[in-house]
Design a protein around this motif. Structure first.
Motif, PDB file in Angstrom:
ATOM      1  N   THR A  80       0.855  -1.191   0.000  1.00  8.43           N
ATOM      2  CA  THR A  80       0.000   0.000   0.000  1.00  8.43           C
ATOM      3  C   THR A  80       0.886   1.234   0.000  1.00  8.43           C
ATOM      4  O   THR A  80       1.800   1.350   0.824  1.00  8.43           O
ATOM      5  N   LYS A  93       0.747   5.435   0.019  1.00  9.91           N
ATOM      6  CA  LYS A  93      -0.125   6.598   0.210  1.00  9.91           C
ATOM      7  C   LYS A  93       0.579   7.834  -0.298  1.00  9.91           C
ATOM      8  O   LYS A  93       1.758   8.058   0.041  1.00  9.91           O
ATOM      9  N   GLY A 134       0.397  11.913  -0.648  1.00 10.11           N
ATOM     10  CA  GLY A 134      -0.237  13.164  -0.221  1.00 10.11           C
ATOM     11  C   GLY A 134       0.351  14.328  -0.984  1.00 10.11           C
ATOM     12  O   GLY A 134       1.570  14.457  -1.091  1.00 10.11           O
ATOM     13  N   ASN A 180       4.296  13.596  -0.940  1.00  6.04           N
ATOM     14  CA  ASN A 180       4.947  13.109   0.287  1.00  6.04           C
ATOM     15  C   ASN A 180       6.171  13.970   0.642  1.00  6.04           C
ATOM     16  O   ASN A 180       7.255  13.445   0.931  1.00  6.04           O
ATOM     17  N   GLN A 204       4.716   6.914   2.174  1.00  8.76           N
ATOM     18  CA  GLN A 204       3.614   7.505   2.936  1.00  8.76           C
ATOM     19  C   GLN A 204       3.942   8.982   3.137  1.00  8.76           C
ATOM     20  O   GLN A 204       5.118   9.330   3.188  1.00  8.76           O
ATOM     21  N   VAL A 263      -3.257   4.970  -2.424  1.00  9.91           N
ATOM     22  CA  VAL A 263      -4.284   5.861  -1.881  1.00  9.91           C
ATOM     23  C   VAL A 263      -3.794   7.292  -2.094  1.00  9.91           C
ATOM     24  O   VAL A 263      -2.734   7.672  -1.577  1.00  9.91           O
ATOM     25  N   GLU A 267      -4.179  10.909  -1.168  1.00 11.57           N
ATOM     26  CA  GLU A 267      -4.779  11.648  -0.047  1.00 11.57           C
ATOM     27  C   GLU A 267      -4.666  13.127  -0.333  1.00 11.57           C
ATOM     28  O   GLU A 267      -3.560  13.661  -0.422  1.00 11.57           O
ATOM     29  N   TRP A 277      -8.654   8.791   4.617  1.00 11.12           N
ATOM     30  CA  TRP A 277      -8.672   7.340   4.382  1.00 11.12           C
ATOM     31  C   TRP A 277      -8.170   6.606   5.625  1.00 11.12           C
ATOM     32  O   TRP A 277      -7.190   7.032   6.254  1.00 11.12           O
ATOM     33  N   TRP A 309     -10.142  11.354  -0.505  1.00  7.60           N
ATOM     34  CA  TRP A 309      -9.169  10.365  -0.961  1.00  7.60           C
ATOM     35  C   TRP A 309      -9.737   9.587  -2.140  1.00  7.60           C
ATOM     36  O   TRP A 309     -10.952   9.514  -2.336  1.00  7.60           O
ATOM     37  N   ALA A 335      -8.736   5.716  -4.018  1.00  7.91           N
ATOM     38  CA  ALA A 335      -7.863   4.541  -3.960  1.00  7.91           C
ATOM     39  C   ALA A 335      -7.909   3.804  -5.287  1.00  7.91           C
ATOM     40  O   ALA A 335      -8.966   3.687  -5.904  1.00  7.91           O
TER      41      ALA A 335
END
Ligand SMILES: *[C@@H]1O[C@H](CO)[C@@H](O)[C@H](O)[C@H]1NC(C)=O
Ligand SMILES: *[C@@H]1O[C@H](CO)[C@@H](O)[C@H](O)[C@H]1NC(C)=O
Ligand SMILES: *[C@@H]1O[C@H](CO)[C@@H](O)[C@H](O)[C@H]1NC(C)=O
Ligand SMILES: *[C@@H]1O[C@H](CO)[C@@H](O)[C@H](O)[C@H]1NC(C)=O
Length: 542
Positions: A350, A352, A354, A369, A400, A424, A426, A452, A478, A480
């Motif tokens: 996973t 993520k 941002g 990120n 992340q 994901v 975000e 999320w 969010w 996915a």
């Protein structure tokens, strides 16, 4: 009709640079000359980027598995590259035409792209990827038709139109680029173009009683656009290569970088009707229009422009969720699109992502990120191929959001060939985002407001989500996606909001196989341009 641009369709395989494309599949040859020329899309003279004298550029017509041999002559006084939004370039990221994969074509020189539209159907577009060229044109439609024996889930339309919509500035693209280079934000765009033209200048002729396919792509720089036709409903049939459940809409939100096909039946009285396009989620609403012209029309367009949706995010989010794959329809192959059960595959990782806006060294930047991407002196794919150290570092962007202060780097994320990844997106910002991944399409399994959490997975659509290459992420929301990493290469993951892309909201996903087999990735093309620290290296001949 629009088979322009010097296309010759041949069924032979004697062209010397073609070693690695599917030799049994048909070839289409294109000779493109890229020049500056005067255009007047909003009534004022501007310097536009023309392809073979055209703005927008010529459409690319192709059929699944065709080899496209596109010789691009750069007659601009500066370097130039074209990228292919949504064309997957399987095993072949060298041809992707972004600065992380491909050396710019020097002024006065040419480069022949060798692409294969392998196992793809659908509607896409090409665009110039360097500098801020996209604000000057150089874009055009790409359509990949199904092979003759593969059933398409609707009757052949009476006509098939490309409709490129996008926000537009009357400023020269160099002026816009200079604003960004100074670390400032761009002003609000000046208008909206429909096939390179302003209000009511583009016209699409239909015959009463017949059904037409419209391939709508948002080739603009930032704004989500709503598309609608006075007095007519649209039946959605395809989204970036996926045949959808055929659902009727009175208006459609097309986020920047996205493509949709709709069917429209000319079932109204014989007159002319407005096609309206307006900006979404903006305080000031930009609107433009074109004309749906019945061939036996007795009166010109009249009445007010059809109104767009009045509710904002909810309408758009509900519409996005209603767009589903038709599981029984064929895609590029005869087997039903639902035969690949993406919802049953275990996720191996996973990620993520941002997005943030901020300043670095007093200049406006954007980051993923916390890392704001800066290009290296050598295309990353070439550095990787020739094993040139010090150009980029795998793992220079975390998996992340880290909450760290924004910083600059040539961000590359490593990933394993054949991994099955959940990403994901975000969005904690209050503006909508649109994300695109080159080399792939992904299943958009879920989107919602708020933050999320793993429990958000309970809302995923694991049955008939659409597979596409560009997805929106609503403000403070969010989205996915699931991706089967089955395409080795160096792939650009970026925002389609072009100023933000230019100022760092992007990175490269390096999908790697230790095997090094040409079954997984083609070697460097023999005609590859070599630049930066790769200059003077030898491309292996086959
Ligand atoms: C491209 O167009 C320019 C301007 O019309 C012309 O001078 C040049 O010769 C053309 N180049 C090619 C390769 O066709
Ligand atoms: C440039 O164009 C010529 C033909 O006009 C072609 O033979 C050559 O391969 C092209 N160069 C590249 C690098 O593709
Ligand atoms: C789904 O595709 C099939 C063809 O396999 C077609 O007959 C059917 O009408 C489509 N259904 C919808 C709801 O689009
Ligand atoms: C997925 O994981 C579960 C439990 O971890 C396992 O039982 C199942 O066989 C796996 N499915 C696949 C398709 O690998």
């Amino acid at each position: 009709m629009a088979q322009n641009g010097g296309i010759i369709l041949l069924l032979c395989a004697t062209f010397s640079v073609l070693a690695m494309v599917g030799a049994e599949d048909p070839y289409r040859f294109f000779e493109w000359n890229v020049t500056y020329g005067d255009i007047y899309p909003l009534g004022v003279r501007q310097q536009g980027i023309l392809i073979n004298g055209q703005f927008p550029g010529p459409d690319i017509y192709s059929v699944t598995n065709d080899n496209l041999i596109i010789n691009v002559h750069n007659s601009l006084p500066e370097p130039f590259l074209i990228s292919w939004n949504g064309v997957q370039q399987r095993r072949n990221s060298f041809e992707d035409g972004v600065y992380g994969t491909t050396c710019p074509i020097p002024p006065g020189k040419n480069f022949t792209y060798i692409l294969q539209v392998k196992d793809q159907i659908g509607s896409f577009f090409y665009f110039p990827s360097l500098a801020f060229h996209k604000a000057a044109g150089g874009f055009g439609g790409i359509r990949i038709l199904s092979r003759p024996r593969i059933p398409v889930p609707f009757p052949d339309p009476a006509g098939d139109y490309t409709i490129l919509i996008g926000d537009w500035y009357t400023h020269n693209h160099n002026t816009l680029k200079a604003i960004l280079d100074r670390g400032r934000r761009l002003p609000f765009p000046d208008g909206i173009l429909i096939n390179g033209r302003g209000a009511n200048a583009a016209s699409f002729t239909v015959e009463r009683g017949k059904t037409y396919r419209l391939r709508i792509s948002n080739v603009g720089l930032q704004n989500s656009l709503n598309f609608r036709i006075q007095g007519h409903k649209m039946t959605l049939v395809e989204v970036e290569g996926t045949h959808t459940l055929q659902t009727s809409y009175s208006s459609l939100d097309v986020h920047v970088g996205q493509s949709y096909s709709v069917l429209v039946t000319a079932d109204q009285a014989a007159k002319d009707y407005y096609i309206a396009v307006s900006s979404r989620f903006t305080e000031k609403v930009l609107t433009s229009s074109a004309v749906l012209h019945y061939s036996n029309s007795v009166s010109p367009v009249s009445g007010p422009l059809p109104g767009g949706p009045t509710t904002q995010i909810d309408y758009s989010l509900n519409q996005a969720r209603s767009i589903r794959t038709n599981l029984t329809a064929s895609g590029p192959r005869p087997n039903p699109q639902g035969s690949y059960h993406y919802g049953l595959i275990n996720i191996t990782r996973t990620i993520k992502l941002g997005n943030t806006a901020g300043q670095v060294n007093g200049k406006q930047r954007y980051a993923v990120n916390s890392v704001s991407f800066i290009p290296a002196d050598t295309p990353l794919k070439l550095a990787d191929y020739f094993k040139i150290g010090g150009v980029f570092r795998i793992g220079s962007i975390p998996d992340q959001p880290s909450g760290k202060k924004m910083y600059l780097d040539t961000s590359v994320m490593g990933a394993d060939f054949r991994a099955f990844v959940e990403i994901v997106f975000e969005n904690r910002e209050s503006i909508i985002q649109s994300w695109h991944l080159d080399g792939y399409s992904f299943w958009v399994v879920g989107m919602n407001g708020g933050v999320w959490t793993p429990a958000s997975r309970n809302q995923y659509n694991l049955r008939d989500a659409v597979s596409r290459c560009t997805t929106q992420v609503y403000p403070k929301s969010w989205t996915a996606v699931y991706i089967a990493l089955d395409n080795v290469g160096m792939w650009n993951l970026r925002t389609e909001f072009w100023a933000r892309q230019y100022l760092g909201q992007q990175f490269y996903l390096r999908v790697y196989s230790p095997v090094g087999s040409i079954r997984d990735e083609y070697p460097i093309p023999k005609n590859a341009l070599l630049c930066g620290r790769a200059a003077g290296r030898k491309t292996r001949s086959l």
